[in-house]
Design a protein around this motif. Structure first.
Motif, mmCIF file in Angstrom:
data_model
loop_
_atom_site.group_PDB
_atom_site.id
_atom_site.type_symbol
_atom_site.label_atom_id
_atom_site.label_comp_id
_atom_site.label_asym_id
_atom_site.label_seq_id
_atom_site.Cartn_x
_atom_site.Cartn_y
_atom_site.Cartn_z
ATOM 1 N N GLU A 116 0.827 -1.202 0.000
ATOM 2 C CA GLU A 116 0.000 0.000 0.000
ATOM 3 C C GLU A 116 0.867 1.261 0.000
ATOM 4 O O GLU A 116 0.469 2.292 -0.553
ATOM 5 N N ALA A 117 2.053 1.192 0.606
ATOM 6 C CA ALA A 117 2.976 2.332 0.567
ATOM 7 C C ALA A 117 3.400 2.623 -0.872
ATOM 8 O O ALA A 117 3.440 3.790 -1.307
ATOM 9 N N VAL A 118 3.720 1.579 -1.630
ATOM 10 C CA VAL A 118 4.101 1.752 -3.032
ATOM 11 C C VAL A 118 2.922 2.266 -3.846
ATOM 12 O O VAL A 118 3.079 3.158 -4.700
ATOM 13 N N THR A 119 1.740 1.739 -3.587
ATOM 14 C CA THR A 119 0.544 2.195 -4.302
ATOM 15 C C THR A 119 0.296 3.681 -4.056
ATOM 16 O O THR A 119 0.021 4.452 -4.981
ATOM 17 N N LEU A 120 0.400 4.081 -2.799
ATOM 18 C CA LEU A 120 0.183 5.484 -2.441
ATOM 19 C C LEU A 120 1.253 6.382 -3.065
ATOM 20 O O LEU A 120 0.950 7.420 -3.663
ATOM 21 N N GLY A 121 2.504 5.980 -2.927
ATOM 22 C CA GLY A 121 3.597 6.810 -3.418
ATOM 23 C C GLY A 121 3.614 6.963 -4.925
ATOM 24 O O GLY A 121 3.837 8.061 -5.454
ATOM 25 N N THR A 122 3.385 5.852 -5.632
ATOM 26 C CA THR A 122 3.402 5.937 -7.095
ATOM 27 C C THR A 122 2.208 6.732 -7.613
ATOM 28 O O THR A 122 2.310 7.401 -8.645
ATOM 29 N N ALA A 123 1.075 6.687 -6.921
ATOM 30 C CA ALA A 123 -0.080 7.499 -7.319
ATOM 31 C C ALA A 123 0.243 8.990 -7.224
ATOM 32 O O ALA A 123 -0.244 9.800 -8.014
ATOM 33 N N PHE A 124 1.109 9.334 -6.281
ATOM 34 C CA PHE A 124 1.529 10.720 -6.123
ATOM 35 C C PHE A 124 2.585 11.109 -7.154
ATOM 36 O O PHE A 124 2.751 12.292 -7.484
ATOM 37 N N GLY A 125 3.290 10.104 -7.684
ATOM 38 C CA GLY A 125 4.313 10.387 -8.675
ATOM 39 C C GLY A 125 5.712 9.947 -8.288
ATOM 40 O O GLY A 125 6.678 10.173 -9.035
ATOM 41 N N LEU A 126 5.850 9.298 -7.134
ATOM 42 C CA LEU A 126 7.156 8.798 -6.722
ATOM 43 C C LEU A 126 7.509 7.520 -7.479
ATOM 44 O O LEU A 126 6.620 6.768 -7.899
ATOM 45 N N SER A 127 8.779 7.261 -7.620
ATOM 46 C CA SER A 127 9.250 6.009 -8.205
ATOM 47 C C SER A 127 9.109 4.892 -7.179
ATOM 48 O O SER A 127 9.449 5.067 -6.001
#
Length: 292
Positions: free
Chosen positions: A188-199
């Motif tokens: 979920e951390a990756v899902t949240l971060g990538t939705a924001f635009g993080l790699s």
């Protein structure tokens, strides 16, 4: 070296086969059995002496090791036809499956005093089963555990005496609850971060250098999830089962643990949607669909 003269190793699957191989390599007198002929053939090809029936494996054994899918199957195998009575009186039953602690105590009551049960589930997956560097959580009387310690030391880099019979299986379920919760948090951390635009790679790198680091971020996310290989070697259904054991234990003890309940629900839903046999890291796919 152990004083055991005949070790019956029951269950020669993904985990059981490398464990049995390590015991043979360590000079232990192992006789293997699996209900599936294909598993027996594979074990024989790896240099393990195998027999074609459970009774033949257990006959005259002074140590029985069970590495089976769950405690109910262990009970069916050991108690069916009173197979356990074919072992030597006073033999040690090393129950190394991931079982419910209540089931383990029932089993212990039913085979006592002919067998002395030590529950000794493992953590570390296939890779550490192969290398003989598992973590083992053991429960049982001190004398039986001490007698079995050379066998456990051959399989593990760490062995923890957790308490009486059932304590090892309780600890295993607690460990997998924490592990499973960590997987959900990492995904979920990756899902949240990538939705924001993080790699995704950056997210994992930062977590692993910070207080968010856990087993999932360290040895699962890049290796099996972000790579798309989904090949950790541990089934989704087994993770759901183990966390469910922890949830059932909490209910039995009258505890209302909301985080545990939610974690168990998510893993059960993922297993139903993706399939019990899928690699547990494929929960990423389930959570990704659930997030939108």
């Amino acid at each position: 070296m152990t004083e055991f003269k005949r070790i019956a190793f029951i269950g020669l699957g993904q985990m059981g086969l490398p464990m049995a191989k390590n015991l043979v390599a360590g000079g232990f007198p192992v006789i293997g059995f699996d209900a599936y002929e294909q598993a027996r053939v594979a074990a024989a090809g790896e240099g393990i002496e195998v027999v074609s029936s459970l009774n033949e494996a257990v006959e005259g054994a002074d140590c029985i090791i069970t590495m089976l899918p769950n405690g109910k199957i262990v009970q069916d195998a050991v108690l069916g036809g009173d197979a356990f009575l074919k072992a030597n009186a006073g033999a040690v039953l090393l129950e190394m499956s991931s079982s419910a602690p209540t089931d383990t105590r029932v089993l212990s009551d039913k085979v006592s005093p002919h067998l002395r049960v030590v529950d000794a589930p493992v953590s570390g997956g296939v890779k550490r089963a192969v290398s003989g560097s598992l973590t083992i959580m053991a429960g049982g009387e001190t004398e039986a555990l001490n007698q079995a310690m050379p066998v456990l030391d051959c399989l593990a880099s760490s062995v923890f005496a957790c308490g009486p019979v059932g304590a090892g299986h309780a600890m295993k379920s607690i460990n997998n609850f924490v592990s499973g919760a960590g997987v959900i948090a990492a995904v979920e951390a990756v899902t949240l971060g990538t939705a924001f635009g993080l790699s995704a790679d950056t997210i994992i790198d930062v977590l692993n250098a910070s207080s968010g680091k856990n087993n999932a971020t360290d040895v699962k996310m890049k290796q099996f999830v972000l790579s798309g290989t989904f090949a950790s070697g541990f089934a989704l259904g087994l993770m759901a089962k183990d966390i469910g054991i922890a949830a059932e234990l909490a209910n039995d003890l009258g505890l209302n643990l909301s985080g545990l309940k939610q974690t168990s629900t998510v893993w059960n839903e993922a297993a139903e949607a993706i399939g019990n046999g899928a690699d547990h890291t494929r929960i990423y796919e389930f959570l990704a669909k659930s997030s939108v």
